[in-house]
Enzyme design. Structure first.
Site, PDB file in Angstrom:
ATOM      1  N   GLU A   1      -9.161  -1.641 -12.099  1.00 20.46           N
ATOM      2  CA  GLU A   1      -8.942  -1.270 -11.459  1.00 20.46           C
ATOM      3  C   GLU A   1      -8.359  -3.131 -10.748  1.00 20.46           C
ATOM      4  O   GLU A   1      -7.073  -2.967 -10.798  1.00 20.46           O
ATOM      5  CB  GLU A   1      -8.215  -0.253 -10.568  1.00 20.46           C
ATOM      6  CG  GLU A   1      -7.170  -0.224  -9.887  1.00 20.46           C
ATOM      7  CD  GLU A   1      -7.308   0.989  -8.881  1.00 20.46           C
ATOM      8  OE1 GLU A   1      -8.130   1.968  -8.150  1.00 20.46           O
ATOM      9  OE2 GLU A   1      -5.717   1.242  -8.278  1.00 20.46           O
TER      10      GLU A   1
ATOM     11  N   ASP B   1     -12.698   2.661 -12.762  1.00 23.63           N
ATOM     12  CA  ASP B   1     -12.387   2.282 -11.121  1.00 23.63           C
ATOM     13  C   ASP B   1     -13.190   2.914  -9.917  1.00 23.63           C
ATOM     14  O   ASP B   1     -13.792   4.020 -10.530  1.00 23.63           O
ATOM     15  CB  ASP B   1     -11.515   3.696 -11.220  1.00 23.63           C
ATOM     16  CG  ASP B   1     -10.148   3.811  -9.801  1.00 23.63           C
ATOM     17  OD1 ASP B   1     -11.223   2.608  -9.284  1.00 23.63           O
ATOM     18  OD2 ASP B   1      -9.486   4.424  -9.826  1.00 23.63           O
TER      19      ASP B   1
ATOM     20  N   ILE C   1     -13.246   2.837  -6.614  1.00 23.58           N
ATOM     21  CA  ILE C   1     -13.601   4.349  -5.994  1.00 23.58           C
ATOM     22  C   ILE C   1     -12.007   4.456  -6.903  1.00 23.58           C
ATOM     23  O   ILE C   1     -10.885   4.093  -7.076  1.00 23.58           O
ATOM     24  CB  ILE C   1     -13.203   4.318  -4.721  1.00 23.58           C
ATOM     25  CG1 ILE C   1     -14.626   3.041  -3.902  1.00 23.58           C
ATOM     26  CG2 ILE C   1     -12.746   5.030  -4.361  1.00 23.58           C
ATOM     27  CD1 ILE C   1     -14.461   2.590  -2.852  1.00 23.58           C
ATOM     28  N   ASP C   2     -11.807   6.055  -6.822  1.00 18.50           N
ATOM     29  CA  ASP C   2     -10.750   7.017  -7.477  1.00 18.50           C
ATOM     30  C   ASP C   2     -10.683   7.613  -6.005  1.00 18.50           C
ATOM     31  O   ASP C   2     -11.764   8.717  -6.433  1.00 18.50           O
ATOM     32  CB  ASP C   2     -11.018   7.595  -8.332  1.00 18.50           C
ATOM     33  CG  ASP C   2      -9.747   7.973  -8.993  1.00 18.50           C
ATOM     34  OD1 ASP C   2      -9.039   7.393  -8.794  1.00 18.50           O
ATOM     35  OD2 ASP C   2      -9.377   9.154  -9.470  1.00 18.50           O
TER      36      ASP C   2
ATOM     37  N   THR D   1      -9.243   6.078  -3.252  1.00 15.71           N
ATOM     38  CA  THR D   1      -9.170   4.827  -2.082  1.00 15.71           C
ATOM     39  C   THR D   1      -9.050   6.049  -0.815  1.00 15.71           C
ATOM     40  O   THR D   1      -9.646   5.667   0.132  1.00 15.71           O
ATOM     41  CB  THR D   1      -9.280   3.533  -2.592  1.00 15.71           C
ATOM     42  OG1 THR D   1      -9.695   3.486  -3.481  1.00 15.71           O
ATOM     43  CG2 THR D   1      -9.402   2.907  -1.318  1.00 15.71           C
TER      44      THR D   1
ATOM     45  N   ASP E   1      -7.403   5.371 -13.716  1.00 12.88           N
ATOM     46  CA  ASP E   1      -6.906   6.582 -13.287  1.00 12.88           C
ATOM     47  C   ASP E   1      -7.210   7.778 -14.394  1.00 12.88           C
ATOM     48  O   ASP E   1      -8.636   8.999 -13.798  1.00 12.88           O
ATOM     49  CB  ASP E   1      -6.013   7.305 -12.656  1.00 12.88           C
ATOM     50  CG  ASP E   1      -5.084   5.658 -12.227  1.00 12.88           C
ATOM     51  OD1 ASP E   1      -6.035   5.252 -11.098  1.00 12.88           O
ATOM     52  OD2 ASP E   1      -3.921   5.566 -11.934  1.00 12.88           O
TER      53      ASP E   1
HETATM   54  C1  IPD Z   1      -5.145   6.857  -6.983  1.00 12.35           C
HETATM   55  C2  IPD Z   1      -6.089   8.981  -7.390  1.00 12.35           C
HETATM   56  C3  IPD Z   1      -4.674   9.556  -6.903  1.00 12.35           C
HETATM   57  C4  IPD Z   1      -3.251   9.776  -7.527  1.00 12.35           C
HETATM   58  C5  IPD Z   1      -2.440   7.535  -7.285  1.00 12.35           C
HETATM   59  C6  IPD Z   1      -4.344   7.053  -7.939  1.00 12.35           C
HETATM   60  P1  IPD Z   1      -6.771   5.292  -6.127  1.00 12.35           P
HETATM   61  O1  IPD Z   1      -6.273   5.885  -7.201  1.00 12.35           O
HETATM   62  O2  IPD Z   1      -6.113   8.882  -8.431  1.00 12.35           O
HETATM   63  O3  IPD Z   1      -5.276  10.770  -6.710  1.00 12.35           O
HETATM   64  O4  IPD Z   1      -2.100   9.914  -6.808  1.00 12.35           O
HETATM   65  O5  IPD Z   1      -1.809   7.531  -8.383  1.00 12.35           O
HETATM   66  O6  IPD Z   1      -3.953   5.186  -8.110  1.00 12.35           O
HETATM   67  O7  IPD Z   1      -5.936   4.138  -5.589  1.00 12.35           O
HETATM   68  O8  IPD Z   1      -7.439   6.002  -5.150  1.00 12.35           O
HETATM   69  O9  IPD Z   1      -7.909   4.617  -7.140  1.00 12.35           O
HETATM   70 CA    CA Z   2      -9.846   3.156  -7.406  1.00 15.63          CA
END
Ligand code: IPD
Ligand code: CA
Length: 277
Positions: A78, A95, A97-98, A100, A236
């Protein structure tokens, strides 16, 4: 055997080790996130789209470890992505950190999400929440598993006894997304309203947890019935999707007019359903 087909079992074992290493970095980063001048938080698209020094450091480590072990595989992360098109070649899609936003707020619903795609399909997935030590894994042909301090169990853990006949019996995982204006946002708001209201879907409830990867894993366990999301990128969904499929779940396009065929990894709108007998 075609030499170019990845050894999914080996990749899975290696991704678990990388996820555990990344998880330690996330825990260390959480300790410093609120210290001044440390773990700087930057905005990307807008103030709901954040990246921290920990996201970037974890991604560098993940990329370094995977490139050392699999020099010929492609890597899409990402934080370092340059909009490279997905190819048929084995590609790690990660990713760091999913969740963040949760990480920044000190909320523990956070994961590192490491997937492998081959022939443009998700084939191996590891999603790890280091705060709870929840590890979700899946690889084509080997099943999907969940591991915590109580041990390792095959997914799904909880089957409904009947097919999903009515929305009204569903617990649905959704996300607000980062686009908070325009037609996509209005569609999201309307959909939430239609799903919840008594005259509409009157679903058991909606959950917005903040990590697409963990949402897909929750559907893979069977604890969530459906997960609907838009604006999601390949990082994601790749790992969680591989786990969901091995748990017997299904992924389709999240647009009502779309076909029920599996969408592409870059499809952006997704509807995931749990395994049903
Ligand atoms: C997000 C999370 C969130 C989703 C967003 C993503 P991130 O990823 O997965 O649940 O709704 O569209 O971008 O930014 O924390 O890596
Ligand atoms: Ca992320």
């Amino acid at each position: 055997m075609d030499e170019s087909i990845p050894d999914y079992g080996k990749v899975l074992d290696d991704l678990v080790q990388v996820a555990l290493a990344g998880g330690k970095m996330i825990l260390a980063g959480a300790e410093t996130i609120h210290q001044r001048n440390n773990n700087a938080v930057k905005e990307k698209l807008n103030s709901t789209d954040l990246v921290t020094e920990t996201d970037e450091a974890v991604e560098r480590t993940v990329m370094g470890l995977l490139k050392a072990k699999y020099p010929s595989y492609r890597f899409i992360g990402e934080e370092s992505n340059k909009n490279e098109p997905l190819t048929n070649e084995p590609t790690f899609i990660c990713d760091p950190i999913d969740g963040t936003m949760n990480f920044v707020h000190g909320h523990p619903y956070v994961s590192i999400s490491l997937g492998l795609s081959y022939m443009k399909r998700p084939v191996v997935g590891v999603v790890y929440n280091p705060f709870y030590h929840h590890l979700y894994t899946g690889a084509v042909g080997s099943g999907a598993f969940f591991e915590d301090f109580r041990g390792k169990r095959q997914l799904p853990m909880r089957h409904s006894t009947t097919p999903l006949e009515a929305l009204s019996a569903c617990l649905i995982l959704v996300e607000w997304g980062k686009e908070r204006c325009g037609v996509n946002f209005e569609t999201t708001v309307e959909t939430f309203k239609n799903l919840s209201r008594q005259e509409g879907g009157f679903v058991h409830d909606l959950r917005t947890f903040g990590s697409a990867a963990l949402n897909l894993c929750t559907v893979a366990t069977g604890a969530g019935d459906l997960c609907w999301g838009g604006g999601w990128d390949a990082w994601d969904v790749c790992a969680g999707w591989a786990i969901l499929l091995e748990a017997g779940g299904k992924m389709v396009d999240g647009n009502p007019s779309a076909s029920l065929d599996e969408p592409p990894l870059g499809g952006k709108r997704f509807l995931a359903g749990k395994s049903v007998p």
